[in-house]
Design a protein around this motif. Sequence first.
Motif, PDB file in Angstrom:
ATOM      1  N   SER A   1      10.738  11.735   6.754  1.00 27.22           N
ATOM      2  CA  SER A   1       9.707  12.704   5.639  1.00 27.22           C
ATOM      3  C   SER A   1       9.416  12.440   3.725  1.00 27.22           C
ATOM      4  CB  SER A   1      11.344  14.190   4.761  1.00 27.22           C
ATOM      5  OG  SER A   1      10.790  14.910   6.506  1.00 27.22           O
ATOM      6  N   CYS A   2      10.645  11.438   3.708  1.00 29.26           N
ATOM      7  CA  CYS A   2      10.167  11.154   2.112  1.00 29.26           C
ATOM      8  C   CYS A   2       8.526  10.086   1.859  1.00 29.26           C
ATOM      9  CB  CYS A   2      10.824  10.553   1.125  1.00 29.26           C
ATOM     10  SG  CYS A   2      12.316  11.219   0.970  1.00 29.26           S
ATOM     11  N   ILE A   3       8.671   9.071   3.176  1.00 30.23           N
ATOM     12  CA  ILE A   3       7.379   8.477   3.391  1.00 30.23           C
ATOM     13  C   ILE A   3       6.540   9.315   3.700  1.00 30.23           C
ATOM     14  CG2 ILE A   3       6.041   6.699   4.950  1.00 30.23           C
ATOM     15  CD1 ILE A   3       9.083   5.490   5.430  1.00 30.23           C
ATOM     16  N   GLY A   4       6.502  10.477   4.805  1.00 31.87           N
ATOM     17  CA  GLY A   4       4.906  11.240   4.572  1.00 31.87           C
ATOM     18  C   GLY A   4       4.605  11.803   3.185  1.00 31.87           C
ATOM     19  N   TYR A   5       5.612  12.370   2.258  1.00 32.59           N
ATOM     20  CA  TYR A   5       5.094  14.041   1.539  1.00 32.59           C
ATOM     21  C   TYR A   5       4.999  12.625  -0.096  1.00 32.59           C
ATOM     22  CZ  TYR A   5       5.528  17.554   4.575  1.00 32.59           C
ATOM     23  OH  TYR A   5       5.405  17.823   6.045  1.00 32.59           O
ATOM     24  N   LEU A   6       6.080  11.913  -0.001  1.00 32.21           N
ATOM     25  CA  LEU A   6       6.231  11.232  -1.578  1.00 32.21           C
ATOM     26  C   LEU A   6       5.564  10.317  -1.957  1.00 32.21           C
ATOM     27  CD1 LEU A   6       9.779  11.709  -2.633  1.00 32.21           C
ATOM     28  CD2 LEU A   6       7.964  13.498  -2.912  1.00 32.21           C
TER      29      LEU A   6
ATOM     30  N   THR B   1      32.123   9.571  14.282  1.00 32.09           N
ATOM     31  CA  THR B   1      31.871  10.816  14.620  1.00 32.09           C
ATOM     32  C   THR B   1      30.934  11.132  13.596  1.00 32.09           C
ATOM     33  OG1 THR B   1      33.706  11.834  13.410  1.00 32.09           O
ATOM     34  CG2 THR B   1      33.910  11.542  15.343  1.00 32.09           C
ATOM     35  N   CYS B   2      31.338  10.235  12.479  1.00 30.26           N
ATOM     36  CA  CYS B   2      29.785  10.788  11.397  1.00 30.26           C
ATOM     37  C   CYS B   2      28.734   9.948  11.685  1.00 30.26           C
ATOM     38  CB  CYS B   2      30.736  10.783  10.125  1.00 30.26           C
ATOM     39  SG  CYS B   2      32.123  11.347  10.066  1.00 30.26           S
ATOM     40  N   ILE B   3      28.660   8.816  12.110  1.00 32.57           N
ATOM     41  CA  ILE B   3      27.186   7.541  11.993  1.00 32.57           C
ATOM     42  C   ILE B   3      26.207   8.331  12.701  1.00 32.57           C
ATOM     43  CG2 ILE B   3      26.530   5.045  12.581  1.00 32.57           C
ATOM     44  CD1 ILE B   3      28.265   5.654   9.509  1.00 32.57           C
ATOM     45  N   PRO B   4      26.542   8.626  13.996  1.00 28.92           N
ATOM     46  CA  PRO B   4      24.992   9.177  14.244  1.00 28.92           C
ATOM     47  C   PRO B   4      24.749  10.641  13.735  1.00 28.92           C
ATOM     48  CG  PRO B   4      27.108   9.526  16.187  1.00 28.92           C
ATOM     49  CD  PRO B   4      27.245   9.517  14.794  1.00 28.92           C
ATOM     50  N   TYR B   5      24.819  11.415  12.856  1.00 29.42           N
ATOM     51  CA  TYR B   5      24.514  12.720  12.296  1.00 29.42           C
ATOM     52  C   TYR B   5      24.109  12.047  11.128  1.00 29.42           C
ATOM     53  CZ  TYR B   5      24.727  16.532   9.377  1.00 29.42           C
ATOM     54  OH  TYR B   5      24.235  17.396   8.757  1.00 29.42           O
ATOM     55  N   LEU B   6      25.126  10.376  10.645  1.00 34.00           N
ATOM     56  CA  LEU B   6      23.546   9.972   9.160  1.00 34.00           C
ATOM     57  C   LEU B   6      23.116   9.035   9.743  1.00 34.00           C
ATOM     58  CD1 LEU B   6      27.368   9.296   7.156  1.00 34.00           C
ATOM     59  CD2 LEU B   6      25.596  10.989   6.529  1.00 34.00           C
ATOM     60  N   THR B   7      23.117   9.028  11.046  1.00 33.04           N
ATOM     61  CA  THR B   7      21.823   8.362  10.494  1.00 33.04           C
ATOM     62  C   THR B   7      20.472   9.353  11.319  1.00 33.04           C
ATOM     63  OG1 THR B   7      23.018   6.783  12.808  1.00 33.04           O
ATOM     64  CG2 THR B   7      20.651   6.398  12.954  1.00 33.04           C
ATOM     65  N   VAL B   8      20.545  10.109  11.963  1.00 33.04           N
ATOM     66  CA  VAL B   8      19.121  10.853  12.469  1.00 33.04           C
ATOM     67  C   VAL B   8      18.786  11.693  11.179  1.00 33.04           C
ATOM     68  CG1 VAL B   8      19.034  13.760  13.495  1.00 33.04           C
ATOM     69  CG2 VAL B   8      19.897  11.754  14.521  1.00 33.04           C
ATOM     70  N   VAL B   9      20.058  12.070  10.490  1.00 37.49           N
ATOM     71  CA  VAL B   9      19.494  13.199   8.623  1.00 37.49           C
ATOM     72  C   VAL B   9      18.775  11.532   8.182  1.00 37.49           C
ATOM     73  CG1 VAL B   9      20.632  14.108   6.928  1.00 37.49           C
ATOM     74  CG2 VAL B   9      21.182  14.967   8.880  1.00 37.49           C
TER      75      VAL B   9
ATOM     76  N   THR C   1       2.865  11.286  10.216  1.00 38.33           N
ATOM     77  CA  THR C   1       3.205  12.707  10.562  1.00 38.33           C
ATOM     78  C   THR C   1       3.607  13.007  11.695  1.00 38.33           C
ATOM     79  OG1 THR C   1       1.483  13.328   8.984  1.00 38.33           O
ATOM     80  CG2 THR C   1       2.382  14.536  10.925  1.00 38.33           C
ATOM     81  N   VAL C   2       3.088  11.514  12.719  1.00 41.17           N
ATOM     82  CA  VAL C   2       4.302  11.588  13.813  1.00 41.17           C
ATOM     83  C   VAL C   2       5.462  10.800  13.622  1.00 41.17           C
ATOM     84  CG1 VAL C   2       3.496  10.242  16.154  1.00 41.17           C
ATOM     85  CG2 VAL C   2       1.698  11.368  14.940  1.00 41.17           C
ATOM     86  N   LEU C   3       5.291  10.405  12.572  1.00 39.47           N
ATOM     87  CA  LEU C   3       6.536   9.729  12.348  1.00 39.47           C
ATOM     88  C   LEU C   3       7.883   9.895  12.168  1.00 39.47           C
ATOM     89  CD1 LEU C   3       8.221   6.568  11.903  1.00 39.47           C
ATOM     90  CD2 LEU C   3       7.676   7.310   9.370  1.00 39.47           C
ATOM     91  N   TYR C   4       6.982  11.776  10.811  1.00 36.41           N
ATOM     92  CA  TYR C   4       8.497  12.633  10.816  1.00 36.41           C
ATOM     93  C   TYR C   4       9.045  13.646  12.019  1.00 36.41           C
ATOM     94  CZ  TYR C   4       5.346  15.642   7.868  1.00 36.41           C
ATOM     95  OH  TYR C   4       4.234  16.050   8.111  1.00 36.41           O
ATOM     96  N   ALA C   5       7.827  13.203  12.362  1.00 37.20           N
ATOM     97  CA  ALA C   5       7.705  14.802  13.321  1.00 37.20           C
ATOM     98  C   ALA C   5       8.165  14.766  14.746  1.00 37.20           C
ATOM     99  CB  ALA C   5       6.287  15.691  13.356  1.00 37.20           C
TER     100      ALA C   5
ATOM    101  N   MET D   1      16.961   9.008   8.892  1.00 38.24           N
ATOM    102  CA  MET D   1      15.513   8.932   9.852  1.00 38.24           C
ATOM    103  C   MET D   1      14.421   9.758   9.491  1.00 38.24           C
ATOM    104  SD  MET D   1      14.605   8.047  13.415  1.00 38.24           S
ATOM    105  CE  MET D   1      16.655   7.546  13.868  1.00 38.24           C
ATOM    106  N   LEU D   2      15.426  11.226   9.625  1.00 37.81           N
ATOM    107  CA  LEU D   2      14.075  12.801   8.903  1.00 37.81           C
ATOM    108  C   LEU D   2      14.051  12.266   7.340  1.00 37.81           C
ATOM    109  CD1 LEU D   2      13.250  15.303   9.892  1.00 37.81           C
ATOM    110  CD2 LEU D   2      14.895  16.339   9.124  1.00 37.81           C
ATOM    111  N   LEU D   3      14.975  12.094   6.700  1.00 39.04           N
ATOM    112  CA  LEU D   3      15.001  12.282   5.211  1.00 39.04           C
ATOM    113  C   LEU D   3      14.072  11.157   5.190  1.00 39.04           C
ATOM    114  CD1 LEU D   3      18.491  12.901   3.842  1.00 39.04           C
ATOM    115  CD2 LEU D   3      16.314  14.257   4.129  1.00 39.04           C
ATOM    116  N   LEU D   4      14.072   9.600   5.540  1.00 39.16           N
ATOM    117  CA  LEU D   4      13.289   8.809   4.553  1.00 39.16           C
ATOM    118  C   LEU D   4      12.186   8.775   5.827  1.00 39.16           C
ATOM    119  CD1 LEU D   4      13.251   5.836   4.006  1.00 39.16           C
ATOM    120  CD2 LEU D   4      13.852   4.870   5.980  1.00 39.16           C
TER     121      LEU D   4
END
Length: 189
Positions: free
Chosen positions: A137-142, A122-130, A157-161, A132-135
Amino acid sequence: MAYDRYIAICHPLHYEMVMNWKYCAEIIFLVWVTGILYGILHTSGSFSIHFCSNVVNQFFCEIPQLLKLSCSGLKLIEVGVLVFSIIVGLDCFTFIVISYVVIFKTVLRIPSEKGRQKTLSTCIPYLTVVSMLLLSSCIGYLRPSPYTPSYLDIGLTVLYALLPPLFNPIIYSMRNKNIKCVLSQLWRF
């Protein structure tokens, strides 16, 4: 979502009492108000800046790209909004991490292997999506922005959007047994 999983796993007998209709409506209201205020702050900050050019090297007007086009000293408003956004984002990230540390501690105390697997599924799908978004975004901004070409900016931008919303339904539907059967049949061919 992290709080929902925390209550469901760590306090399952209290789930109906805590996650009732009123509380969920309050959370939704808080998210909507925060999003509207955040949008108003960014919009007012963006419209207070004078721009030297009107060519944005993105497929949407992203705040860092707009700040690159600024030729006035009024961009401090928008930088302040970005700093505030980072602080709020780090608070949310900290809340998610703490919630899942407590969840994983609780999962490790479950005596049966099948119970642990069911709880983690029940937890793994949510952690995967979050993640993926954080990683993405970090690649895009940092990264050092002056050293990256504009096509790389567009790609990041395409990657994180686009990737997290694209994979969100796929990841969450992987828990469905019918979809698992169809995918396993596809992989055999």
